[in-house]
Structures are given as C-alpha cells and as structure tokens.
Design a protein around this motif. Structure first.
Motif, PDB file in Angstrom:
ATOM      1  N   VAL A   5      36.924  33.366  38.091  1.00  0.00           N
ATOM      2  CA  VAL A   5      36.334  34.671  37.804  1.00  0.00           C
ATOM      3  C   VAL A   5      36.619  34.957  36.327  1.00  0.00           C
ATOM      4  N   TYR A   6      35.571  35.108  35.545  1.00  0.00           N
ATOM      5  CA  TYR A   6      35.749  35.377  34.112  1.00  0.00           C
ATOM      6  C   TYR A   6      35.570  36.869  33.852  1.00  0.00           C
ATOM      7  N   VAL A   7      36.516  37.430  33.150  1.00  0.00           N
ATOM      8  CA  VAL A   7      36.477  38.861  32.856  1.00  0.00           C
ATOM      9  C   VAL A   7      36.423  39.034  31.338  1.00  0.00           C
ATOM     10  N   ASP A   8      35.356  39.613  30.859  1.00  0.00           N
ATOM     11  CA  ASP A   8      35.190  39.814  29.420  1.00  0.00           C
ATOM     12  C   ASP A   8      36.036  41.008  28.955  1.00  0.00           C
ATOM     13  N   LYS A   9      36.399  40.987  27.672  1.00  0.00           N
ATOM     14  CA  LYS A   9      37.253  42.045  27.133  1.00  0.00           C
ATOM     15  C   LYS A   9      36.580  43.414  27.186  1.00  0.00           C
ATOM     16  N   SER A  10      35.255  43.412  27.289  1.00  0.00           N
ATOM     17  CA  SER A  10      34.551  44.700  27.313  1.00  0.00           C
ATOM     18  C   SER A  10      34.404  45.248  28.734  1.00  0.00           C
ATOM     19  N   ALA A  11      34.872  44.492  29.724  1.00  0.00           N
ATOM     20  CA  ALA A  11      34.681  44.909  31.125  1.00  0.00           C
ATOM     21  C   ALA A  11      35.590  46.079  31.489  1.00  0.00           C
ATOM     22  N   ASP A  12      35.165  46.802  32.505  1.00  0.00           N
ATOM     23  CA  ASP A  12      35.988  47.880  33.083  1.00  0.00           C
ATOM     24  C   ASP A  12      37.131  47.203  33.839  1.00  0.00           C
ATOM     25  N   MET A  13      38.372  47.393  33.376  1.00  0.00           N
ATOM     26  CA  MET A  13      39.509  46.668  33.941  1.00  0.00           C
ATOM     27  C   MET A  13      39.793  47.056  35.399  1.00  0.00           C
ATOM     28  N   ASP A  14      39.602  48.315  35.723  1.00  0.00           N
ATOM     29  CA  ASP A  14      39.828  48.729  37.120  1.00  0.00           C
ATOM     30  C   ASP A  14      38.833  48.037  38.046  1.00  0.00           C
ATOM     31  N   MET A  15      37.577  48.005  37.609  1.00  0.00           N
ATOM     32  CA  MET A  15      36.552  47.322  38.397  1.00  0.00           C
ATOM     33  C   MET A  15      36.855  45.833  38.465  1.00  0.00           C
ATOM     34  N   ALA A  16      37.293  45.237  37.357  1.00  0.00           N
ATOM     35  CA  ALA A  16      37.585  43.803  37.310  1.00  0.00           C
ATOM     36  C   ALA A  16      38.706  43.442  38.273  1.00  0.00           C
ATOM     37  N   LYS A  17      39.731  44.291  38.332  1.00  0.00           N
ATOM     38  CA  LYS A  17      40.849  44.023  39.250  1.00  0.00           C
ATOM     39  C   LYS A  17      40.378  44.015  40.706  1.00  0.00           C
ATOM     40  N   LYS A  18      39.494  44.959  41.039  1.00  0.00           N
ATOM     41  CA  LYS A  18      38.965  45.018  42.403  1.00  0.00           C
ATOM     42  C   LYS A  18      38.150  43.762  42.723  1.00  0.00           C
ATOM     43  N   ILE A  19      37.358  43.315  41.746  1.00  0.00           N
ATOM     44  CA  ILE A  19      36.536  42.110  41.947  1.00  0.00           C
ATOM     45  C   ILE A  19      37.416  40.882  42.141  1.00  0.00           C
ATOM     46  N   VAL A  20      38.431  40.744  41.298  1.00  0.00           N
ATOM     47  CA  VAL A  20      39.342  39.597  41.395  1.00  0.00           C
ATOM     48  C   VAL A  20      40.068  39.601  42.736  1.00  0.00           C
ATOM     49  N   LEU A  21      40.544  40.785  43.126  1.00  0.00           N
ATOM     50  CA  LEU A  21      41.252  40.896  44.404  1.00  0.00           C
ATOM     51  C   LEU A  21      40.338  40.521  45.569  1.00  0.00           C
ATOM     52  N   ASP A  22      39.117  41.036  45.557  1.00  0.00           N
ATOM     53  CA  ASP A  22      38.168  40.730  46.628  1.00  0.00           C
ATOM     54  C   ASP A  22      37.805  39.250  46.635  1.00  0.00           C
ATOM     55  N   ALA A  23      37.640  38.672  45.435  1.00  0.00           N
ATOM     56  CA  ALA A  23      37.241  37.265  45.335  1.00  0.00           C
ATOM     57  C   ALA A  23      38.292  36.330  45.926  1.00  0.00           C
ATOM     58  N   LYS A  24      39.529  36.795  45.947  1.00  0.00           N
ATOM     59  CA  LYS A  24      40.599  35.932  46.449  1.00  0.00           C
ATOM     60  C   LYS A  24      40.961  36.216  47.901  1.00  0.00           C
ATOM     61  N   ILE A  25      41.033  37.480  48.295  1.00  0.00           N
ATOM     62  CA  ILE A  25      41.629  37.781  49.598  1.00  0.00           C
ATOM     63  C   ILE A  25      40.627  38.177  50.676  1.00  0.00           C
ATOM     64  N   ASP A  26      39.350  38.403  50.332  1.00  0.00           N
ATOM     65  CA  ASP A  26      38.387  38.775  51.367  1.00  0.00           C
ATOM     66  C   ASP A  26      38.246  37.665  52.408  1.00  0.00           C
ATOM     67  N   TYR A  27      38.202  36.408  51.952  1.00  0.00           N
ATOM     68  CA  TYR A  27      38.094  35.255  52.861  1.00  0.00           C
ATOM     69  C   TYR A  27      38.751  34.068  52.158  1.00  0.00           C
ATOM     70  N   PRO A  28      40.087  34.059  52.096  1.00  0.00           N
ATOM     71  CA  PRO A  28      40.807  33.049  51.311  1.00  0.00           C
ATOM     72  C   PRO A  28      40.531  31.610  51.741  1.00  0.00           C
ATOM     73  N   ALA A  29      40.178  31.400  53.007  1.00  0.00           N
ATOM     74  CA  ALA A  29      39.983  30.034  53.500  1.00  0.00           C
ATOM     75  C   ALA A  29      38.668  29.424  53.046  1.00  0.00           C
ATOM     76  N   ALA A  30      37.736  30.267  52.586  1.00  0.00           N
ATOM     77  CA  ALA A  30      36.424  29.747  52.172  1.00  0.00           C
ATOM     78  C   ALA A  30      36.564  28.913  50.899  1.00  0.00           C
ATOM     79  N   CYS A  31      35.711  27.891  50.782  1.00  0.00           N
ATOM     80  CA  CYS A  31      35.816  27.008  49.622  1.00  0.00           C
ATOM     81  C   CYS A  31      35.367  27.696  48.337  1.00  0.00           C
ATOM     82  N   ASN A  32      34.620  28.823  48.453  1.00  0.00           N
ATOM     83  CA  ASN A  32      34.196  29.521  47.235  1.00  0.00           C
ATOM     84  C   ASN A  32      35.041  30.761  46.966  1.00  0.00           C
TER      85      ASN A  32
END
Length: 561
Positions: A517-544
């Motif tokens: 997950v790439y987060v640009d310096k101009s991104a909303d950090m609160d939103m980015a944290k939520k995206i990163v968290l979801d990308a990892k823990i929503d379905y950790p067993a999935a290959c993506n």
C-alpha cells in the motif's frame, strides 16, 4: 471405530431425535427381557433428556414378550396329558396385548428410577390416513416433549387390521422401522437412530469374516453390492427392513444412523459425531469420489460444450449466471454442511490457521458470491467487442475483436469461493473450464461444482466445467495441447515453474511479490491509516491482503515522503 467423522458434523444441529429399538435388542435369545440393555438405553435417554434433546422412542418387543409370558402361563395351567397333545400356536394379537402391558410397565419402572416420566402412544396404520389424527398426534407429542416426557410409540398390534403382525407388510408403515421413519417425518425430527443387534450395515452377512462394515451408505454404490443375511430371529424384517426405512427417511432429508443397541453408549457417541454404525444421508453421494473420467475425455467435453456456450447470445449467457446465483442461494444450507465437513477435517489434520481461514465459507459468503455473480451478469459482454480498428486501404478495414480463449485449465488453492468466481467468469466470457482445487476443499468444491453445473441448461451441458479430483490427472492434462488453450496455475512459484516446464500449452504464471500500500505525502493520514489497517486485517488469510503473496506473508506499508 469411534473416531470423529467430519461427515457427521450435522449432529451439532440436532434438537429432536427418534430412537427405534428392535425386538432383538429388547429381548434375549430365550424371549425374556434383556434388562441390562434396556437399562443402558434408558440411561442414555435420561442423559440426552437432561442435555436438552427432545427424544422420541419407538420400541418393539411387545409380541415377543407376550408370547413368552403366555407360553409360561399355558405351561403352568396345563396337565401332563395336555402337554402330550400338539400345541396350538398362540394368537399374535393376544401376545401383543399381554406383552405391551408388561413392556410399558418395565419402561415406567426404569425411567421412574432415573426420575424421568414416559408416556405410551399406540398407533395403527389406518390412524395415519386421518389428517385430524396426524395433527393431534403432533400437538400431543409437542406437549409431552415440552414437559420433558419421553413418548414411547409402538404399533397397536392387538387391534391392528393386519392379517398377521409378522406377515402383512402393506400400508403406510409395515413394521416399527418404517413407523419410526414415518414418525421422524411427521414430527419433524432432526435425526433417526435405528438400534440393531449388530454394529451397522455390512457388505454381507455379519457372520461372514469377509463382510465389512459400511460407515456411510451410498445407494448408487451399495444397493447392488450388499448381500443380506437371515431375517431377524424375532420381529419382522431385520436389517432389510431397517435399510429400507433408512433410505426412505434419508431421501426425505432426515439423517439416519443404524448402530448396535448392545453397546452401552452408542447413541451418545452418534450425537458426539463419532464414526459409529452406518450413516444414511441425503447428500452421501456427494462424499464419494466422483467417477473418474479420462483427462482427454474431460477436456474434449469441455471444448464441445464451450462452443455451444459461445454460440449463445449475451442475454442467454447472462441468464445462466443469474440461474447459478439463484441456485447457490437455494443450496446454501447443503453447501455450508459440506464446507464445515472440510473445515473439520482440516482442523483434525492440523493444517495452518491461515489455510483453514481461506477454506471456510463464512456466514454471508454465499450471498456475497451470488451478488457478485449478478453484478457480473449485468456487465458489458466481453465477447465480440471491437478493441481496435485499422483501415489498411479503401474498403479494407482490419478489426481486432475480443473472443473466447477456448478451454482453460486452472489450478487453484484451497479456497472454494475461487471455484465460483472462476466458473462465473468463464461462462460470461464463453470459455470451457477444467478446475483443480486443493484437496482440503474436496467436498466444498464437489457440491459447488454440482450446484453450478446443474444450473447450466442442457443446450450447453454441465461438462463445460470439468472438476479434476486428483493431482495425478494433471500431468495427462498438460499433454493435451491440442485441446487445452491456456493453463493458469495459482500457487507457489515452484508450482508455476513445474507446470511451465511440463507442457507445451501457454501458461499464464506469476512472479513472487508482496502486496503493498503506497501512501503519498499529500494523502490524508487519518484516511491512510484506516486503509492500511483494512488492507491488512479485514481478511489477513487472503493472498491479496497487504504484505501477502501466494507463497509469503509479511507486512509492508510504504510511506512516501
């Protein structure tokens, strides 16, 4: 014997059960009551009653018990001269009347000692022809069960219109085995247990050393193979009658287990999901290995069916997908049962939690898959789209048009929902399929394949999607470069390399990699944290999931500054 059996996972949902005990269990070889076995039976029922199960008992034995008592009474009242005369056979209905009284007195005594109440319900075949009777029967049993009373059924042989209790097998039910099956249906039981004097159904007479116990009865496999031994020494039908009743009940959706009534805790073991006796189940045929079809035959069938699929209009292929979505939802219960059996087997085998997580079809997954299929069905047709158009000269135009690939061989991991996704994409795009899923998802894949292919119209044919069941078939399929057009292996880099080196068929492989997950310096950090968290823990067993690949699992989030 006694190991946990994944195919019996349904027992966790059992609330109400019917137990039938035969004359051979109730009485000894001399005709007297088998007090030890009856005591053990009542103790098991007491335990089930205390655990919250609703137990209905169907008990044979009245005629045999009555005959033994009347013979004794006749002996006591006969003179020596009377005994020299030919003895007239006792009237079976009189035996039933005397024996039923004695049998219920014994049940009442045994259950009273265990602080359990019981009730006697005598029925005849003609009773069930009356709709009002059947309604009242259901209400009475419901009332008894709510009071934790054990209803004890028997056919009222004393007033039955049958010509003879042991001979006339006509009517709605014809013995206590078929009565138990009928009651299981009428009273909406979740399980029927038929107790016998042997461990279960054998491939031949139990006394034959070559006979083997059949753990799961599959009609298509066993019907012509079984050789029944002698009829029961007492009662009407023995094992033949039990199998007939079990098949009828199982076909109606009620699981049945035939097991020994001689063992002290067999009923409790059945409800613990242990491999006891012989199971009859509506879906048992799905648990047997699919009849093997040659690799070439399967591939050719997929190719021929795919050509018929390609000839359909976009609307016709859309309708197939919508029918598949409906079929998945309609069969959600049976799909869940099969998947739970796979998950239980994987847990027993000690597989990693991540694999088991991918294997499980969690609540709502079938509905989600059906919804995705409907979305796919309404998307723009992938076939016949003009991708590029070039004018080579006046009146000469070259077009690049999308078309089906042909027949695809796809090897995928132990994730049964992948089968649904791949099959749906193939049908929408007009391709034939050969699918090889992970062995851990064998039963899930089998039922999903069955549901999907049965929803495909005969004008196309279910063979458009073939299911490869063993790893040994893969090498033969990889040789069919004249039939299969593309191989897509989903798995480790080693698997992809092995397949590439073993075939002339084009292979769509993949390289190693990590999901970032790439987060640009101009991104909303609160939103980015939520995206990163979801990308990892929503379905950790999935290959993506973030940090995962098909062969590695880590964590990777790159913050660009």
């Amino acid at each position: 014997m006694g190991d946990m059996d994944p195919s019996r996972g349904f027992v966790k949902d059992v609330k109400r059960l019917v137990i039938k005990v035969g004359t051979a269990v109730v009485t000894r070889t001399d005709g007297r009551l088998a007090l030890g076995r009856l005591g053990a039976l009542c103790e098991q029922i007491k335990e089930l009653n205390s655990q919250g199960y609703e137990v209905i008992l169907v008990s044979s034995g009245a005629v045999g018990l009555g005959r033994q008592r009347l013979r004794y009474r006749r002996l006591v009242n006969s003179s020596f001269a009377d005994l020299q005369k030919p003895q007239v056979e006792l009237d079976g209905k009189a035996c039933a009347a005397v024996g039923q009284n004695s049998l219920m007195a014994l049940y009442d005594t045994l259950f009273s000692e265990l602080d359990v109440s019981s009730a006697q319900l005598l029925v005849t075949d003609s009773d069930f022809r009356d709709g009002d009777f059947r309604k009242q029967l259901s209400e009475t049993v419901k009332s008894l069960l709510s009071l934790r009373v054990i209803p004890i059924f028997n056919e009222n042989d004393a007033v039955s219109t049958r010509k003879a209790p042991y001979e006339d097998s006509s009517g709605i039910f014809w013995d206590n085995d078929s009565l138990a099956a009928l009651l299981a249906l009428e009273l909406k039981a979740d399980l029927l247990v038929l107790l016998s004097d042997v461990e279960g159904l054998y491939s031949g007479p139990p006394s034959d050393p070559k006979s083997k116990l059949i753990h799961t009865y599959v009609k298509e496999k066993h019907q012509g193979e079984i050789t029944f031994g002698d009829k029961s020494r007492v009662g009407r039908g023995g094992m033949t009658a039990k199998v007939k009743a079990a098949v009828n009940a199982a076909n109606a959706g009620i699981p049945v287990v035939i097991t020994s009534g001689y063992a002290a805790e067999n009923i409790l073991k059945v409800l613990q999901g242990k491999r006891i006796g012989t199971l009859f189940h509506q879906n048992a045929h799905l648990w047997e290995p699919i009849k093997e079809v040659g690799a070439h035959e399967m591939a050719v069938a997929a190719r021929e069916s795919s050509r018929r699929l390609q000839a359909l209009s976009s609307q016709e292929r859309k309708k197939i997908l919508l029918d598949i979505a409906d079929a998945l939802e309609a069969n959600e219960k049976v799909i869940t049962i099969e998947n739970e059996a796979d998950v239980a087997a994987a847990q027993q085998a000690g597989y990693e939690k991540s694999l088991i997580s991918r294997l499980a079809l969690k609540p709502g997954k079938i509905s989600s898959l059906a919804k995705s299929i409907r979305v796919l069905a309404n998307m723009e047709d992938a076939i016949g789209r003009v991708l590029k158009k070039t004018q080579l000269a006046d009146g000469l135009i070259l077009e690049k048009t999308s078309s089906p690939l042909g027949v695809l061989l796809i090897v995928f991991e132990s994730r049964p929902d992948a089968l649904v996704q791949i099959a749906s994409l193939a049908i929408r795009s007009g391709n034939g399929l050969l699918l090889k899923g992970g062995k851990e998802a064998k039963r899930s894949n089998a039922i999903l394949h069955k549901v999907i292919t049965e929803a495909i119209p005969d004008t196309v044919g279910g063979k458009v999607i073939g299911l490869v069941t063993t790893r040994e078939e893969i090498p033969n399929l990889l040789k069919l470069d004249d039939v299969i057009d593309l191989v897509i292996p989903r798995g480790s880099n080693k698997l992809v390399s092995q397949i590439k080196s073993s075939t002339k068929i084009p292979v769509l492989g993949h390289a190693d990699g990590i999901c970032h997950v790439y987060v640009d310096k101009s991104a909303d950090m609160d939103m980015a944290k939520k995206i990163v968290l979801d990308a990892k823990i929503d379905y950790p067993a999935a290959c993506n999931a973030m940090g995962n690949s098909s062969c590695t699992q880590g964590f990777s989030a790159d913050w660009c500054t």
